[in-house]
Write a protein that holds these residues in place. Structure first.
Motif, PDB file in Angstrom:
ATOM      1  N   ALA A  24      62.704   8.063 123.615  1.00  0.00           N
ATOM      2  CA  ALA A  24      62.027   6.841 124.023  1.00  0.00           C
ATOM      3  C   ALA A  24      62.567   5.649 123.250  1.00  0.00           C
ATOM      4  O   ALA A  24      62.841   5.742 122.053  1.00  0.00           O
ATOM      5  N   SER A  25      62.693   4.534 123.935  1.00  0.00           N
ATOM      6  CA  SER A  25      63.111   3.300 123.289  1.00  0.00           C
ATOM      7  C   SER A  25      62.384   2.132 123.939  1.00  0.00           C
ATOM      8  O   SER A  25      61.780   2.270 124.994  1.00  0.00           O
ATOM      9  N   GLY A  26      62.447   0.985 123.299  1.00  0.00           N
ATOM     10  CA  GLY A  26      61.752  -0.187 123.790  1.00  0.00           C
ATOM     11  C   GLY A  26      60.464  -0.413 123.021  1.00  0.00           C
ATOM     12  O   GLY A  26      60.440  -0.289 121.801  1.00  0.00           O
ATOM     13  N   THR A  27      59.404  -0.725 123.729  1.00  0.00           N
ATOM     14  CA  THR A  27      58.108  -1.020 123.102  1.00  0.00           C
ATOM     15  C   THR A  27      57.350   0.263 122.799  1.00  0.00           C
ATOM     16  O   THR A  27      56.317   0.568 123.403  1.00  0.00           O
ATOM     17  N   ILE A  28      57.868   0.988 121.826  1.00  0.00           N
ATOM     18  CA  ILE A  28      57.302   2.288 121.461  1.00  0.00           C
ATOM     19  C   ILE A  28      55.852   2.168 121.024  1.00  0.00           C
ATOM     20  O   ILE A  28      55.052   3.086 121.244  1.00  0.00           O
ATOM     21  N   PHE A  29      55.499   1.041 120.406  1.00  0.00           N
ATOM     22  CA  PHE A  29      54.139   0.845 119.921  1.00  0.00           C
ATOM     23  C   PHE A  29      53.103   0.912 121.021  1.00  0.00           C
ATOM     24  O   PHE A  29      51.927   1.154 120.758  1.00  0.00           O
ATOM     25  N   SER A  30      53.514   0.675 122.252  1.00  0.00           N
ATOM     26  CA  SER A  30      52.582   0.645 123.371  1.00  0.00           C
ATOM     27  C   SER A  30      52.268   2.025 123.946  1.00  0.00           C
ATOM     28  O   SER A  30      51.380   2.158 124.782  1.00  0.00           O
ATOM     29  N   ILE A  31      52.992   3.038 123.528  1.00  0.00           N
ATOM     30  CA  ILE A  31      52.833   4.376 124.090  1.00  0.00           C
ATOM     31  C   ILE A  31      51.594   5.054 123.528  1.00  0.00           C
ATOM     32  O   ILE A  31      51.435   5.168 122.318  1.00  0.00           O
ATOM     33  N   ASN A  32      50.742   5.511 124.417  1.00  0.00           N
ATOM     34  CA  ASN A  32      49.540   6.236 124.021  1.00  0.00           C
ATOM     35  C   ASN A  32      49.657   7.734 124.278  1.00  0.00           C
ATOM     36  O   ASN A  32      49.184   8.539 123.486  1.00  0.00           O
ATOM     37  N   ILE A  33      50.289   8.073 125.386  1.00  0.00           N
ATOM     38  CA  ILE A  33      50.471   9.468 125.772  1.00  0.00           C
ATOM     39  C   ILE A  33      51.887   9.658 126.286  1.00  0.00           C
ATOM     40  O   ILE A  33      52.429   8.793 126.972  1.00  0.00           O
ATOM     41  N   MET A  34      52.478  10.789 125.959  1.00  0.00           N
ATOM     42  CA  MET A  34      53.755  11.173 126.538  1.00  0.00           C
ATOM     43  C   MET A  34      53.632  12.586 127.080  1.00  0.00           C
ATOM     44  O   MET A  34      52.808  13.367 126.607  1.00  0.00           O
ATOM     45  N   GLY A  35      54.452  12.893 128.062  1.00  0.00           N
ATOM     46  CA  GLY A  35      54.381  14.234 128.621  1.00  0.00           C
ATOM     47  C   GLY A  35      55.491  14.517 129.601  1.00  0.00           C
ATOM     48  O   GLY A  35      56.481  13.782 129.686  1.00  0.00           O
TER      49      GLY A  35
END
Length: 118
Positions: A24-35
């Motif tokens: 993942a790259s970019g606005t990583i701070f905005s990520i709440n869930i990944m899957g």
């Protein structure tokens, strides 16, 4: 914005293992869930597994006990460790994210092919 790039797919025999990665790259701070979702030819896209910022995981019944979702310490890479693979696991696997305040996937990777065959 978030950019996702999957890798690690390939051909494996039934019963074998494979580990998928999603950077993942970019606005990583905005990520709440990944899957991960997957889609086999001619079939609907189906949920595989997810993990929250806090480390809570969720798995589809079809992969429970065989697949493990995790992230690295830097929180830039998502992994899907797939063990005891079955031919039914054959599909294109897509990494996704759900950003803060959003209730469904809103960023997707390009997909990586997993083929389980003798």
């Amino acid at each position: 914005q978030v950019q996702l790039v999957e890798s690690g797919g390939g051909l494996v025999q039934p019963g074998g293992s494979l580990r998928l990665s999603c950077v993942a790259s970019g606005t990583i701070f905005s990520i709440n869930i990944m899957g991960w979702y997957r889609q086999a030819p001619g079939k609907q896209r189906e949920f595989v597994a997810s993990i929250t910022r806090g480390g809570s995981t969720n798995y589809a019944d079809s992969v429970k006990g065989r697949f493990t979702i995790s992230g690295d310490n830097g929180k830039t890479t998502l992994y899907l460790q797939m063990n005891s693979l079955k031919p039914e696991d054959t599909a294109v696997y897509y990494c996704y994210t759900i950003t803060l305040g959003i209730g469904q996937p809103n960023y997707w990777g390009q997909g990586t092919q997993v083929t389980v065959s003798s």
